[in-house]
Design a protein around this motif. Structure first.
Motif, mmCIF file in Angstrom:
data_model
loop_
_atom_site.group_PDB
_atom_site.id
_atom_site.type_symbol
_atom_site.label_atom_id
_atom_site.label_comp_id
_atom_site.label_asym_id
_atom_site.label_seq_id
_atom_site.Cartn_x
_atom_site.Cartn_y
_atom_site.Cartn_z
ATOM 1 N N GLY A 1 1.119 66.463 50.861
ATOM 2 C CA GLY A 1 0.698 67.083 49.621
ATOM 3 C C GLY A 1 0.524 66.022 48.556
ATOM 4 O O GLY A 1 0.744 64.828 48.789
ATOM 5 N N LEU A 2 0.135 66.462 47.361
ATOM 6 C CA LEU A 2 0.010 65.572 46.213
ATOM 7 C C LEU A 2 0.907 66.080 45.088
ATOM 8 O O LEU A 2 1.021 67.286 44.869
ATOM 9 N N ARG A 3 1.539 65.132 44.371
ATOM 10 C CA ARG A 3 2.338 65.499 43.206
ATOM 11 C C ARG A 3 2.160 64.428 42.135
ATOM 12 O O ARG A 3 2.450 63.251 42.362
ATOM 13 N N VAL A 4 1.637 64.853 40.985
ATOM 14 C CA VAL A 4 1.514 63.974 39.825
ATOM 15 C C VAL A 4 2.202 64.683 38.667
ATOM 16 O O VAL A 4 1.676 65.665 38.136
ATOM 17 N N GLY A 5 3.378 64.219 38.300
ATOM 18 C CA GLY A 5 4.146 64.916 37.268
ATOM 19 C C GLY A 5 4.459 66.329 37.727
ATOM 20 O O GLY A 5 5.039 66.541 38.787
ATOM 21 N N THR A 6 4.041 67.303 36.942
ATOM 22 C CA THR A 6 4.281 68.700 37.287
ATOM 23 C C THR A 6 3.130 69.320 38.078
ATOM 24 O O THR A 6 3.187 70.493 38.443
ATOM 25 N N VAL A 7 2.086 68.541 38.337
ATOM 26 C CA VAL A 7 0.920 69.043 39.063
ATOM 27 C C VAL A 7 1.124 68.819 40.551
ATOM 28 O O VAL A 7 1.343 67.677 40.993
ATOM 29 N N GLU A 8 1.061 69.879 41.332
ATOM 30 C CA GLU A 8 1.257 69.781 42.774
ATOM 31 C C GLU A 8 0.087 70.416 43.520
ATOM 32 O O GLU A 8 -0.417 71.468 43.129
ATOM 33 N N ARG A 9 -0.321 69.760 44.598
ATOM 34 C CA ARG A 9 -1.359 70.295 45.483
ATOM 35 C C ARG A 9 -0.855 70.152 46.922
ATOM 36 O O ARG A 9 -1.133 69.155 47.593
ATOM 37 N N PRO A 10 -0.099 71.124 47.397
ATOM 38 C CA PRO A 10 0.451 71.023 48.750
ATOM 39 C C PRO A 10 -0.648 71.074 49.811
ATOM 40 O O PRO A 10 -1.716 71.654 49.605
ATOM 41 N N ALA A 11 -0.347 70.448 50.945
ATOM 42 C CA ALA A 11 -1.199 70.513 52.150
ATOM 43 C C ALA A 11 -2.649 70.138 51.863
ATOM 44 O O ALA A 11 -3.563 70.711 52.434
ATOM 45 N N SER A 12 -2.873 69.157 51.007
ATOM 46 C CA SER A 12 -4.228 68.800 50.605
ATOM 47 C C SER A 12 -4.680 67.444 51.126
ATOM 48 O O SER A 12 -5.796 67.007 50.837
ATOM 49 N N VAL A 13 -3.818 66.772 51.918
ATOM 50 C CA VAL A 13 -4.102 65.408 52.357
ATOM 51 C C VAL A 13 -3.788 65.287 53.851
ATOM 52 O O VAL A 13 -2.789 65.824 54.332
ATOM 53 N N ARG A 14 -4.647 64.554 54.579
ATOM 54 C CA ARG A 14 -4.410 64.260 55.988
ATOM 55 C C ARG A 14 -4.497 62.754 56.183
ATOM 56 O O ARG A 14 -5.506 62.130 55.824
ATOM 57 N N VAL A 15 -3.449 62.165 56.765
ATOM 58 C CA VAL A 15 -3.422 60.733 57.047
ATOM 59 C C VAL A 15 -3.573 60.555 58.555
ATOM 60 O O VAL A 15 -2.736 61.031 59.333
ATOM 61 N N PHE A 16 -4.622 59.870 58.991
ATOM 62 C CA PHE A 16 -4.951 59.784 60.416
ATOM 63 C C PHE A 16 -4.223 58.617 61.088
ATOM 64 O O PHE A 16 -4.091 57.524 60.532
ATOM 65 N N GLY A 17 -3.760 58.893 62.320
ATOM 66 C CA GLY A 17 -2.996 57.929 63.086
ATOM 67 C C GLY A 17 -3.851 57.105 64.017
ATOM 68 O O GLY A 17 -5.091 57.105 63.954
ATOM 69 N N ASP A 18 -3.173 56.412 64.956
ATOM 70 C CA ASP A 18 -3.842 55.435 65.809
ATOM 71 C C ASP A 18 -4.793 56.060 66.817
ATOM 72 O O ASP A 18 -5.646 55.351 67.375
ATOM 73 N N ASP A 19 -4.664 57.363 67.090
ATOM 74 C CA ASP A 19 -5.546 57.974 68.095
ATOM 75 C C ASP A 19 -6.796 58.575 67.462
ATOM 76 O O ASP A 19 -7.532 59.312 68.121
ATOM 77 N N ALA A 20 -7.062 58.258 66.212
ATOM 78 C CA ALA A 20 -8.243 58.797 65.525
ATOM 79 C C ALA A 20 -9.508 58.183 66.103
ATOM 80 O O ALA A 20 -9.473 57.188 66.852
ATOM 81 N N LEU A 21 -10.630 58.766 65.768
ATOM 82 C CA LEU A 21 -11.907 58.192 66.157
ATOM 83 C C LEU A 21 -11.977 56.736 65.706
ATOM 84 O O LEU A 21 -11.368 56.357 64.700
ATOM 85 N N PRO A 22 -12.701 55.894 66.457
ATOM 86 C CA PRO A 22 -12.774 54.476 66.090
ATOM 87 C C PRO A 22 -13.157 54.281 64.624
ATOM 88 O O PRO A 22 -14.147 54.838 64.144
ATOM 89 N N GLY A 23 -12.319 53.515 63.940
ATOM 90 C CA GLY A 23 -12.570 53.229 62.535
ATOM 91 C C GLY A 23 -11.829 54.118 61.568
ATOM 92 O O GLY A 23 -11.752 53.804 60.376
ATOM 93 N N LEU A 24 -11.250 55.245 62.044
ATOM 94 C CA LEU A 24 -10.603 56.192 61.138
ATOM 95 C C LEU A 24 -9.084 56.053 61.080
ATOM 96 O O LEU A 24 -8.448 56.649 60.206
ATOM 97 N N ALA A 25 -8.486 55.300 62.000
ATOM 98 C CA ALA A 25 -7.030 55.119 61.959
ATOM 99 C C ALA A 25 -6.631 54.499 60.616
ATOM 100 O O ALA A 25 -7.271 53.566 60.128
#
Length: 258
Positions: free
Chosen positions: A81-105
């Motif tokens: 999620g994202l949190r800046v001060g009191t502003v929160e946006r849960p479940a809004s971000v995906r961080v890709f791991g080593d098995d991602a398509l080439p170039g996306l890890a």
């Protein structure tokens, strides 16, 4: 080509990955969440790409690890999620791991609505990234255009501005004096486009006692690239009947209306 289509489709295929040669920034709660010149375009569907941002260019102070991994089409991603001060946006971000398509890890995908604003260089961009394979041209014309609904005249002009946008049918922008205003009422609806900017409003159409909402729209202050359409009105070809040069045009099928 589809028999009833007379405009070019998109050139990109799903899962195409290309470098984005521009500075891209995202803001939430008045803070820059990321700032990069190394963004990637990733086509998740043919119409337009999304930005994937290198994790190194994201301010980690604003990421909230939700300890949840997801197996997605492009690889395994850890949800944040994202949190800046009191502003929160849960479940809004995906961080890709080593098995991602080439170039996306090691790249991050942000939900567009998870941020307050996106910028390409110093210009705010709306809805989604501008597709590098899309061209938008505004051309003045003297070809007569007539717009009807259920046989009732809505507008007629011999001086339209034609807007040609890759992947969409030609839009005919008409002077407001060309409208039959007794059938049109202003609508407060507002939408945004990455190429044209933010609409100033829409128009409802009432014909035969039936009200149809938001069949036409106006950009009073469009993006600089499409200034000729400022203050003009265009109708959804998909929902009305249009004659060009006296010839009835087929109603197209687009991702707006099918």
């Amino acid at each position: 080509m589809d028999d009833d289509r007379d405009y070019p489709q998109m050139a990109a295929e799903v899962d195409l990955i290309e470098p984005a040669p521009r500075r891209v920034r995202g803001m939430l709660g008045g803070a820059w969440v990321f700032d990069t010149t190394r963004a990637l375009y990733v086509w998740e569907w043919p119409n337009y790409p999304q930005y994937y941002i290198p994790l190194e260019d994201v301010d980690g102070r604003y990421l909230v690890d939700e300890h949840h991994e997801q197996r997605l089409r492009r690889g395994t991603a850890r949800r944040h999620g994202l949190r800046v001060g009191t502003v929160e946006r849960p479940a809004s971000v995906r961080v890709f791991g080593d098995d991602a398509l080439p170039g996306l890890a090691g790249h991050v995908r942000f939900d567009w609505a998870g941020l307050d604003a996106w910028y390409e260089e110093d210009e705010q961009v709306f809805v989604h990234p501008r597709n590098p394979y899309v061209r938008v041209d505004c051309l003045r014309s003297s070809r007569p255009v007539r717009v009807e609904l259920d046989g009732v005249l809505l507008a007629e002009s011999s001086s339209p501005v034609m807007l040609y946008e890759t992947g969409l049918p030609t839009r005919y922008y008409l002077d407001r004096t060309a409208l039959v205003t007794e059938h049109l009422t202003p609508s407060p609806t507002q939408t945004a486009c990455p190429y044209k900017g933010v609409t100033s409003g829409y128009w409802n159409v009432e014909v035969g006692g039936r009200l149809q909402a938001d069949l036409a729209w106006t950009y009073d202050f469009p993006a600089a690239q499409v200034l000729p359409i400022a203050g003009l009105v265009a109708f959804y070809n998909e929902k009305v009947d249009i004659w060009l040069d006296g010839v009835a045009q087929p109603r197209p099928r687009t991702h707006f209306f099918r």
